[in-house]
Enzyme design. Structure first.
Site, mmCIF file in Angstrom:
data_model
loop_
_atom_site.group_PDB
_atom_site.id
_atom_site.type_symbol
_atom_site.label_atom_id
_atom_site.label_comp_id
_atom_site.label_asym_id
_atom_site.label_seq_id
_atom_site.Cartn_x
_atom_site.Cartn_y
_atom_site.Cartn_z
ATOM 1 N N GLY A 195 33.340 42.527 -84.361
ATOM 2 C CA GLY A 195 34.637 42.127 -84.948
ATOM 3 C C GLY A 195 35.724 42.102 -83.651
ATOM 4 O O GLY A 195 35.384 42.094 -82.507
ATOM 5 N N TYR A 196 37.173 42.002 -83.974
ATOM 6 C CA TYR A 196 38.022 41.803 -83.017
ATOM 7 C C TYR A 196 37.697 40.432 -82.166
ATOM 8 O O TYR A 196 37.517 40.508 -81.127
ATOM 9 C CB TYR A 196 38.471 43.083 -82.268
ATOM 10 C CG TYR A 196 40.022 43.059 -81.832
ATOM 11 C CD1 TYR A 196 40.683 43.490 -82.738
ATOM 12 C CD2 TYR A 196 40.221 42.643 -80.670
ATOM 13 C CE1 TYR A 196 42.070 43.631 -82.399
ATOM 14 C CE2 TYR A 196 41.352 42.699 -80.458
ATOM 15 C CZ TYR A 196 42.416 43.329 -81.459
ATOM 16 O OH TYR A 196 43.880 43.390 -80.963
ATOM 17 N N LEU A 197 37.463 39.241 -82.990
ATOM 18 C CA LEU A 197 36.859 38.296 -82.499
ATOM 19 C C LEU A 197 37.995 37.689 -81.634
ATOM 20 O O LEU A 197 39.212 37.439 -81.530
ATOM 21 C CB LEU A 197 36.671 37.220 -83.485
ATOM 22 C CG LEU A 197 35.786 37.836 -84.905
ATOM 23 C CD1 LEU A 197 35.527 36.767 -85.847
ATOM 24 C CD2 LEU A 197 34.469 38.249 -84.290
ATOM 25 N N GLY B 268 35.035 33.827 -77.294
ATOM 26 C CA GLY B 268 33.567 34.255 -76.954
ATOM 27 C C GLY B 268 32.695 34.265 -78.206
ATOM 28 O O GLY B 268 31.710 33.568 -78.097
ATOM 29 N N HIS B 269 33.205 35.008 -79.023
ATOM 30 C CA HIS B 269 32.389 34.919 -80.438
ATOM 31 C C HIS B 269 32.504 33.630 -80.915
ATOM 32 O O HIS B 269 31.367 33.313 -81.771
ATOM 33 C CB HIS B 269 33.421 36.144 -81.408
ATOM 34 C CG HIS B 269 33.289 37.379 -80.878
ATOM 35 N ND1 HIS B 269 34.395 37.952 -80.322
ATOM 36 C CD2 HIS B 269 32.327 38.439 -81.050
ATOM 37 C CE1 HIS B 269 34.057 39.251 -80.161
ATOM 38 N NE2 HIS B 269 32.772 39.657 -80.513
ATOM 39 N N GLN C 180 21.794 43.429 -73.227
ATOM 40 C CA GLN C 180 21.501 43.414 -74.824
ATOM 41 C C GLN C 180 20.646 42.337 -75.044
ATOM 42 O O GLN C 180 20.006 42.336 -75.981
ATOM 43 C CB GLN C 180 23.051 43.430 -75.664
ATOM 44 C CG GLN C 180 22.852 43.105 -76.856
ATOM 45 C CD GLN C 180 24.211 43.267 -77.620
ATOM 46 O OE1 GLN C 180 24.924 44.163 -78.009
ATOM 47 N NE2 GLN C 180 24.834 41.832 -77.667
ATOM 48 N N VAL D 173 32.332 33.150 -72.145
ATOM 49 C CA VAL D 173 33.499 32.448 -72.237
ATOM 50 C C VAL D 173 34.669 33.253 -71.322
ATOM 51 O O VAL D 173 34.521 34.466 -71.488
ATOM 52 C CB VAL D 173 33.999 32.291 -73.720
ATOM 53 C CG1 VAL D 173 35.454 31.658 -73.650
ATOM 54 C CG2 VAL D 173 33.040 31.433 -74.317
ATOM 55 N N SER E 256 36.410 39.808 -73.623
ATOM 56 C CA SER E 256 35.927 41.155 -74.249
ATOM 57 C C SER E 256 36.942 41.599 -75.131
ATOM 58 O O SER E 256 38.084 41.632 -75.005
ATOM 59 C CB SER E 256 35.542 41.956 -73.355
ATOM 60 O OG SER E 256 35.286 43.585 -73.713
ATOM 61 N N ARG F 67 37.357 44.523 -75.634
ATOM 62 C CA ARG F 67 38.144 45.786 -74.902
ATOM 63 C C ARG F 67 39.311 45.310 -73.903
ATOM 64 O O ARG F 67 39.915 46.331 -73.450
ATOM 65 C CB ARG F 67 36.920 46.546 -74.282
ATOM 66 C CG ARG F 67 36.037 47.011 -75.474
ATOM 67 C CD ARG F 67 35.108 48.362 -74.495
ATOM 68 N NE ARG F 67 34.329 49.334 -75.368
ATOM 69 C CZ ARG F 67 33.074 48.986 -75.819
ATOM 70 N NH1 ARG F 67 32.473 48.008 -75.588
ATOM 71 N NH2 ARG F 67 32.576 49.662 -76.627
#
Lengths: 297, 297
Positions: free
Chosen positions: B31-33, B36-37, B156, B179, B188, B190
């Site tokens: 989440g916290y899209l 990139g997502h 990952q 992206v 990110s 973060r």
């Protein structure tokens, strides 16, 4: 009955089965089939439209000093027995088909911690990791609706059930009661290793479980008392070397000192150079289910 | 777009999708899209009939000292962004839905040994075990035809690809290029943690990768030389504390001293209290793919 040795061919065949709306059962075995395996196949056939039996002696679940190389194999005999039991597909992959990079180069393992480290896990430290990993692979290849395992391998059943739950795998795990010889000895592909003296001695394993059942039925709830009575029976026979006798909670295999409503009484012993296991699950009032060697490499 | 929070409801819905012969893509996120997502979702929608995006901040992949509690969450905003990107189903389970016994009571883990222990695995020892385990669970729940991951989380991607291969999981893993912001900083979730001075400093991460690309393009093949040039750029900025800079084989993450045909140049750094990662994959002649934060908890 079709005999298929390639993963891709099996998947292609099962895709057709699924498109017809049929249900699929998987019976994973290491072959050298006996009546315990056949009981699994018959149960699977009663519950599902199509039964796949895999025969694969999985190197990942054998320790370096164990009997991987000499584990008994007889594919022609197995194929006849499986066909007679109503099996639809016999899946017989070579090691290179299951582990294309070589089993030594597998990096991914499914590990059911704690459950895999108790009982047989003490003397076979990577065994249940190897079992869980190959069973996960077979589940992904076959995508069965139901999977059938023998209750003789009680710890294996508990490990697989927990893996399926923890990883949300879409399969119903079914445990089928242990099939025994007339004197109580649990059927196992490894019984073939026994000399006639060892075979004679081996019946004491069941006798000791039967005594535990009797004690439990009479109200004994102290696990130490039950274990020491079982040891006393087995001590009579110098050919038997006990690996462990365990009284545990069948939910998580935690040892029980004072037995509550249910207990898994399990044992492993070396008879000559053969390691055998057996067990029974006791439930208050409900009595006893005693548990078919099939996949216990 | 449907928002579903129960595993059973999601499975019921997807069963209908499959009966209609539609293909299913999964984009697992925390989440916290960000863009990139969204790039993953758009790619998934191009390739498949129905797109499921999961939003789940997975406690299993955070270390005890890490940011699980404070990891940014904004489900309403995420739902709007996902709907606008053409997502069909947003799967938003609570922790108790993914781990009914509590995540502390999970016994089964999927571990990709060696791959999970290198690079980020050194400072985050159980991270990739947590990632592989939750992704295996999501694969079993959704049974997608394709699964989309951001190349920003290079390790990952490699861990998941190897898990899928080793365990015969029926899914195509697709890695989507990273992206970036105008100054090169990889997107990110973060990045929200960064102060403006830290945000300014963070652009050097990409600059150092860009320099590595330049050196490789000019024929430099000594990994130590490239790493030391990268360190020199990053050393200018006292806000940056390098965790690692690694030049490895993208197939198995083994460190390379002399770079051959292909290399993963990857780094992790602490900027203030925020840990960021970035990477590029270099291929001889073919040039560079630089890799979307999505699932890197």
């Amino acid at each position: 009955m079709d005999i298929i040795s390639r993963v891709m061919d099996l998947k292609t065949s099962l895709k057709q089965t699924r498109l017809k709306g049929k249900t699929i059962a998987l019976v994973p075995t290491m072959g050298y089939l006996h009546d315990g395996h056949l009981a699994l196949m018959r149960q699977a056939k009663m519950d599902h439209d199509l039964v796949v039996v895999s025969i694969f002696v999985n190197p990942l679940q054998f320790g370096p000093q164990e009997d991987y190389q000499v584990y008994p194999r007889d594919l022609n005999r197995d194929a006849e027995l499986a066909a007679a039991a109503g099996v639809d597909i016999l899946f017989t992959p070579l090691v290179g088909e299951m582990y294309p990079r070589g089993h030594q180069n597998m990096l991914t393992f499914v590990d059911v911690h704690a459950l895999g480290e108790r009982l047989c896990g003490v003397s076979r430290p990577d065994h249940f990791r190897g079992v869980a990993t190959v069973v996960a692979k077979l589940f992904h290849i076959v995508e069965p609706d139901g999977a059938y395992f023998g209750q003789k391998d009680a710890q294996q059943v508990i490990v697989i059930e927990r893996m399926v739950e923890d990883l949300n795998i879409n399969v119903k795990v079914v445990a089928v009661p242990t099939v025994r010889e007339a004197d109580g000895l649990a059927l196992s592909s490894r019984n073939i290793y026994l000399s006639s003296a060892e075979r004679q001695a081996a019946q004491l394993l069941y006798k000791s479980l039967d005594l535990a059942k009797e004690k439990l039925g009479a109200g004994e709830r102290d696990a130490a008392v039950i274990v020491s009575e079982m040891r006393r029976i087995l001590a009579v026979e110098p050919l038997i070397k006990i690996d462990y006798i365990s009284v545990s909670d069948p939910a998580d295999l935690a040892e029980q000192k004072i037995i509550k409503k249910t207990a898994l009484v399990a044992l492993a012993a070396q008879i000559g150079r053969t390691r055998l296991i057996d067990n029974m699950i006791w439930r208050e009032s409900a009595g006893v289910n005693s548990g078919a060697d099939q996949f216990a490499g």
